[in-house]
Design a protein around this motif. Structure first.
Motif, PDB file in Angstrom:
ATOM      1  N   ALA A 128      47.588  42.063  48.671  1.00 23.61           N
ATOM      2  CA  ALA A 128      46.961  40.911  48.018  1.00 23.61           C
ATOM      3  C   ALA A 128      45.785  41.386  47.172  1.00 23.61           C
ATOM      4  O   ALA A 128      45.059  42.309  47.549  1.00 23.61           O
ATOM      5  N   ALA A 129      45.622  40.762  46.021  1.00 20.35           N
ATOM      6  CA  ALA A 129      44.495  41.049  45.127  1.00 20.35           C
ATOM      7  C   ALA A 129      44.396  39.904  44.132  1.00 20.35           C
ATOM      8  O   ALA A 129      45.283  39.042  44.061  1.00 20.35           O
ATOM      9  N   ASP A 130      43.331  39.908  43.339  1.00 23.06           N
ATOM     10  CA  ASP A 130      43.078  38.816  42.404  1.00 23.06           C
ATOM     11  C   ASP A 130      44.037  38.778  41.215  1.00 23.06           C
ATOM     12  O   ASP A 130      44.216  37.737  40.608  1.00 23.06           O
ATOM     13  N   SER A 131      44.633  39.898  40.867  1.00 23.16           N
ATOM     14  CA  SER A 131      45.522  39.931  39.705  1.00 23.16           C
ATOM     15  C   SER A 131      46.688  40.878  39.972  1.00 23.16           C
ATOM     16  O   SER A 131      46.597  41.753  40.837  1.00 23.16           O
TER      17      SER A 131
ATOM     18  N   GLU B 235      45.611  44.503  39.722  1.00 23.31           N
ATOM     19  CA  GLU B 235      44.890  44.991  40.892  1.00 23.31           C
ATOM     20  C   GLU B 235      45.834  45.242  42.076  1.00 23.31           C
ATOM     21  O   GLU B 235      45.605  46.157  42.871  1.00 23.31           O
ATOM     22  N   ARG B 236      46.890  44.457  42.175  1.00 22.54           N
ATOM     23  CA  ARG B 236      47.871  44.667  43.241  1.00 22.54           C
ATOM     24  C   ARG B 236      48.594  46.007  43.044  1.00 22.54           C
ATOM     25  O   ARG B 236      48.811  46.746  43.999  1.00 22.54           O
TER      26      ARG B 236
END
Length: 148
Positions: A68-71, A74-75
């Motif tokens: 999980a990540a913000d974008s 980033e994942r």
């Protein structure tokens, strides 16, 4: 550019025994040779030599959902920090995530398969320290992650 990647130990596959003093010769996105560093330095005179600490081996295939990540970018970067150079297609069905994976040049595979460092193969490498933390990830011959 021709590069020799070397580390104190090298594994050509996940179950292969570690070899000391070995290296991987890489040009563009392909592995040219795997063997003793002195022999590769002689065979590929003028090649840049990248010396990494730890154990050098094939990049990993991530076989679960992406972190999980913000974008999506980033994942994908989270995977690179783990030494992953491939993902399973079933986990990148979202178009934005698939686009980020494609931009990162990670392999998208139908099933988990063990990677090996073989001449002619794609130059997907990773270097891990003694505790298993990823220090460097090379995707298709380019450094995509390097721990500071």
């Amino acid at each position: 550019m021709l590069t020799l990647h070397t580390a104190p130990l090298l594994r050509t596959g996940p179950d292969a025994p570690p070899t000391a003093g070995a290296a991987v010769a890489v040009r563009a996105d392909r592995i040219l040779a795997v063997g003793p560093l002195p022999e590769l330095i002689e065979a590929y005179a003028g090649a840049r030599v990248r010396r990494w600490p730890g154990t050098l081996g094939p990049g990993l295939v991530h076989d679960g959902p992406l972190p999980a990540a913000d974008s999506p970018r980033e994942r994908v970067h989270a995977l690179l920090r783990q030494g992953a150079t491939g993902v399973l297609a079933e986990h990148v069905a979202d178009p934005a995530l698939r686009a980020a994976v494609d931009r990162g040049d990670l392999r998208v595979l139908p099933a988990a398969v063990a990677s090996e460092l073989l001449p002619g193969g794609r130059a997907d490498l990773a270097v891990f320290d003694a505790e298993g933390a990823c220090l460097v990830t090379v995707v298709a011959g380019r450094i995509a992650h390097r721990r500071a």
